[in-house]
Design a protein around this motif. Structure first.
Motif, PDB file in Angstrom:
ATOM      1  N   VAL A  90       0.860  -1.186   0.000  1.00 22.47           N
ATOM      2  CA  VAL A  90       0.000   0.000   0.000  1.00 22.47           C
ATOM      3  C   VAL A  90       0.890   1.228   0.000  1.00 22.47           C
ATOM      4  O   VAL A  90       2.096   1.139   0.231  1.00 22.47           O
ATOM      5  N   ASN A  91       0.293   2.372  -0.249  1.00 25.68           N
ATOM      6  CA  ASN A  91       1.010   3.637  -0.115  1.00 25.68           C
ATOM      7  C   ASN A  91       1.417   3.802   1.349  1.00 25.68           C
ATOM      8  O   ASN A  91       0.554   3.810   2.236  1.00 25.68           O
ATOM      9  N   PRO A  92       2.719   3.919   1.651  1.00 27.11           N
ATOM     10  CA  PRO A  92       3.153   3.975   3.053  1.00 27.11           C
ATOM     11  C   PRO A  92       2.665   5.201   3.811  1.00 27.11           C
ATOM     12  O   PRO A  92       2.745   5.229   5.048  1.00 27.11           O
ATOM     13  N   PHE A  93       2.145   6.196   3.113  1.00 28.71           N
ATOM     14  CA  PHE A  93       1.643   7.389   3.783  1.00 28.71           C
ATOM     15  C   PHE A  93       0.134   7.577   3.577  1.00 28.71           C
ATOM     16  O   PHE A  93      -0.377   8.688   3.715  1.00 28.71           O
ATOM     17  N   ALA A  94      -0.565   6.486   3.298  1.00 31.62           N
ATOM     18  CA  ALA A  94      -2.014   6.568   3.095  1.00 31.62           C
ATOM     19  C   ALA A  94      -2.807   6.217   4.341  1.00 31.62           C
ATOM     20  O   ALA A  94      -3.995   6.533   4.432  1.00 31.62           O
ATOM     21  N   GLY A  95      -2.196   5.538   5.293  1.00 28.27           N
ATOM     22  CA  GLY A  95      -2.923   5.105   6.477  1.00 28.27           C
ATOM     23  C   GLY A  95      -4.000   4.089   6.143  1.00 28.27           C
ATOM     24  O   GLY A  95      -5.105   4.127   6.697  1.00 28.27           O
ATOM     25  N   ALA A  96      -3.668   3.157   5.266  1.00 24.54           N
ATOM     26  CA  ALA A  96      -4.652   2.193   4.792  1.00 24.54           C
ATOM     27  C   ALA A  96      -4.936   1.111   5.831  1.00 24.54           C
ATOM     28  O   ALA A  96      -4.044   0.680   6.566  1.00 24.54           O
ATOM     29  N   VAL A  97      -6.186   0.678   5.882  1.00 21.30           N
ATOM     30  CA  VAL A  97      -6.593  -0.440   6.728  1.00 21.30           C
ATOM     31  C   VAL A  97      -6.877  -1.633   5.829  1.00 21.30           C
ATOM     32  O   VAL A  97      -7.714  -1.562   4.920  1.00 21.30           O
ATOM     33  N   VAL A  98      -6.161  -2.736   6.081  1.00 17.25           N
ATOM     34  CA  VAL A  98      -6.311  -3.950   5.287  1.00 17.25           C
ATOM     35  C   VAL A  98      -6.406  -5.139   6.234  1.00 17.25           C
ATOM     36  O   VAL A  98      -5.493  -5.381   7.032  1.00 17.25           O
ATOM     37  N   ASP A  99      -7.494  -5.867   6.157  1.00 13.55           N
ATOM     38  CA  ASP A  99      -7.673  -7.090   6.952  1.00 13.55           C
ATOM     39  C   ASP A  99      -7.420  -6.860   8.440  1.00 13.55           C
ATOM     40  O   ASP A  99      -6.720  -7.634   9.099  1.00 13.55           O
ATOM     41  N   GLY A 100      -7.970  -5.790   8.956  1.00 12.03           N
ATOM     42  CA  GLY A 100      -7.844  -5.522  10.386  1.00 12.03           C
ATOM     43  C   GLY A 100      -6.511  -4.966  10.814  1.00 12.03           C
ATOM     44  O   GLY A 100      -6.221  -4.920  12.021  1.00 12.03           O
ATOM     45  N   LYS A 101      -5.689  -4.517   9.850  1.00 12.38           N
ATOM     46  CA  LYS A 101      -4.380  -3.962  10.160  1.00 12.38           C
ATOM     47  C   LYS A 101      -4.275  -2.543   9.610  1.00 12.38           C
ATOM     48  O   LYS A 101      -4.705  -2.272   8.488  1.00 12.38           O
ATOM     49  N   LEU A 102      -3.691  -1.658  10.394  1.00 14.01           N
ATOM     50  CA  LEU A 102      -3.365  -0.314   9.929  1.00 14.01           C
ATOM     51  C   LEU A 102      -1.930  -0.336   9.439  1.00 14.01           C
ATOM     52  O   LEU A 102      -1.002  -0.572  10.216  1.00 14.01           O
ATOM     53  N   ILE A 103      -1.746  -0.120   8.145  1.00 17.20           N
ATOM     54  CA  ILE A 103      -0.433  -0.228   7.519  1.00 17.20           C
ATOM     55  C   ILE A 103       0.071   1.163   7.157  1.00 17.20           C
ATOM     56  O   ILE A 103      -0.668   1.973   6.583  1.00 17.20           O
ATOM     57  N   GLY A 104       1.327   1.442   7.469  1.00 12.19           N
ATOM     58  CA  GLY A 104       1.905   2.724   7.086  1.00 12.19           C
ATOM     59  C   GLY A 104       3.179   2.993   7.846  1.00 12.19           C
ATOM     60  O   GLY A 104       3.410   2.433   8.918  1.00 12.19           O
ATOM     61  N   ARG A 105       4.017   3.844   7.281  1.00  7.92           N
ATOM     62  CA  ARG A 105       5.258   4.188   7.962  1.00  7.92           C
ATOM     63  C   ARG A 105       4.930   4.977   9.233  1.00  7.92           C
ATOM     64  O   ARG A 105       4.264   5.997   9.198  1.00  7.92           O
ATOM     65  N   GLY A 106       5.408   4.450  10.343  1.00  6.55           N
ATOM     66  CA  GLY A 106       5.147   5.060  11.632  1.00  6.55           C
ATOM     67  C   GLY A 106       3.992   4.438  12.389  1.00  6.55           C
ATOM     68  O   GLY A 106       3.738   4.821  13.540  1.00  6.55           O
ATOM     69  N   ALA A 107       3.290   3.479  11.797  1.00  4.01           N
ATOM     70  CA  ALA A 107       2.152   2.865  12.480  1.00  4.01           C
ATOM     71  C   ALA A 107       2.560   2.325  13.842  1.00  4.01           C
ATOM     72  O   ALA A 107       1.824   2.454  14.830  1.00  4.01           O
ATOM     73  N   VAL A 108       3.753   1.729  13.901  1.00  2.00           N
ATOM     74  CA  VAL A 108       4.273   1.171  15.147  1.00  2.00           C
ATOM     75  C   VAL A 108       5.237   2.136  15.815  1.00  2.00           C
ATOM     76  O   VAL A 108       5.193   2.339  17.027  1.00  2.00           O
ATOM     77  N   ASP A 109       6.112   2.738  15.045  1.00  2.00           N
ATOM     78  CA  ASP A 109       7.213   3.538  15.585  1.00  2.00           C
ATOM     79  C   ASP A 109       7.137   4.968  15.075  1.00  2.00           C
ATOM     80  O   ASP A 109       7.782   5.311  14.101  1.00  2.00           O
TER      81      ASP A 109
END
Length: 385
Positions: A90-109
């Motif tokens: 996904v676009n790392p700066f889109a804040g996309a939600v896929v299958d119950g996960k929030l994916i993106g740079r900085g989501a965790v750190d």
């Protein structure tokens, strides 16, 4: 950038991820933080710090209330580069939600932690007319960088202004296998070394006319690795020395090189100061009996805030929400907690760390919501409301 529901950890985190704040770019992340904190009554101070030979860094200090005790939160909105953009699903700066996960740079750190804390703050403040004490936040844009114009200078500014914190929660990703399985009450110190040995270049067929620097370098490294620094302490694992590079820069098979070098890092526990680690290293290098040049760069000292009321508060909040008994640990790398510990009792607690800095960095929506509920429980327990 607007957040429709600031009490939602997901919505706040998504908005933060959509700010491309790769160190040292602010990317709109601190503007967003101000827009969320000011309506809650926080006084916000934007602090731009500069230093020769480094980049400028924008930081944020915010405080609600004037009385004590003061509950602090420390975090960073800057993130590491995305790496290969084509490797992301996904676009790392889109804040996309896929299958119950929030994916993106900085989501965790560590935008997930900041989003969870801001949402917890919103619910906490909106659910009561007042509370006894203050809440403050230090949000930097330089944690993933060289750390010169970030948290350290904000803390200096706070001292000059008479600002203080009694306790400070740092929202770094501390959990290993399940959210809440580890709270960090300290960190190992870190020292980087560059070891250089000079020789005399020559032909491999006439070694008597040269002096090979590789051989003494190997002997020195052997002396460093032959015995451990220690076997660990109550709250720390054993100190660790890791060789990261051995370089000669010699492409020829028949040339004795003029110089050889190695880099190594020592992560040390509370048995040592950085000066003691350096002395330990130099003593073992000298055993080889060769001249050498050693460059030393200290990243941080080891520290621990012993178990007490603050770690107990975090532990009880974790158990209330997740049912887990958290381990109090000191593993991992350095964080800005190494600076904050000189100003307040500090502990670190946040999301799972297994995807930090990776492609498709993510947290689950359940973990994000649980983290926000843990943070709200901490605020309620601290202010006894």
């Amino acid at each position: 950038m607007n957040v429709e529901n600031p009490s939602s950890a997901l919505e706040v985190t998504q908005a933060l991820i959509r700010c491309p704040s790769i160190t040292p770019e602010e990317g709109g992340a601190l503007d967003l933080m101000e827009s969320l904190l000011k309506p809650l009554g926080f006084n916000c101070h934007r602090l731009l710090f500069s230093c020769s030979d480094t980049y400028d860094v924008d930081n944020l200090y915010a405080r609600l209330g004037t009385a004590g005790p003061v509950f602090g939160y420390g975090g960073h909105t800057d993130v590491v580069p995305i790496g290969d953009a084509d490797a992301w699903t996904v676009n790392p700066f889109a804040g996309a939600v896929v299958d119950g996960k929030l994916i993106g740079r900085g989501a965790v750190d560590m935008k997930g932690s900041i989003g969870a804390f801001v949402a917890a703050l919103t619910r906490f403040i909106n659910s009561r007319s007042s509370f006894d004490g203050s809440i403050s936040l230090i949000i930097t844009g330089d944690e993933e960088g060289i750390g010169i114009n970030g948290t350290t200078k904000v803390l200096d500014w706070m001292t000059d202004k008479g600002e203080r914190m009694d306790v400070c929660l740092v929202g770094e990703p501390t959990s290993n296998d399940k959210l809440g399985d580890m709270i960090k009450i300290g960190r190992r110190g870190s020292v980087n070394f560059n070891l250089r040995v000079r020789g005399i270049q020559g032909h491999t067929a006439y070694p008597q006319l040269a002096r090979n620097p590789v051989h003494p370098l190997v002997a020195m490294l052997h002396n460093l690795l032959a015995e451990p620094l220690d076997s660990g302490t109550e709250h720390f694992p054993p100190s660790s020395l890791q060789v990261t590079t051995v370089d000669v820069g010699n492409a020829a098979t028949n040339v004795i090189p003029a110089q050889a070098q190695a880099n190594f890092n020592v992560r040390f526990n509370d048995l040592y100061s950085s000066e003691q680690v350096e002395a330990w290293v130099r003593e073992r290098l000298s055993r080889a009996g060769f001249d050498y040049n050693l460059t030393v760069r200290v990243s941080g000292e080891s520290f621990i805030c012993p178990p007490g009321p603050f770690s107990d508060l975090i532990s009880s909040s974790v158990k209330t929400v997740t049912g887990l008994e958290a381990v109090l640990g000191t593993t991992g790398g350095t964080s800005d907690a190494r600076f904050i510990k000189d100003y307040a009792t500090v502990a670190e607690f946040g999301l799972l760390n297994d995807t930090a800095h990776k492609v498709d960095e993510y947290c689950t929506l359940q973990e994000l919501d649980d983290l926000s509920r843990i943070y709200q429980s901490m605020l309620e327990g601290y202010f006894k409301v």
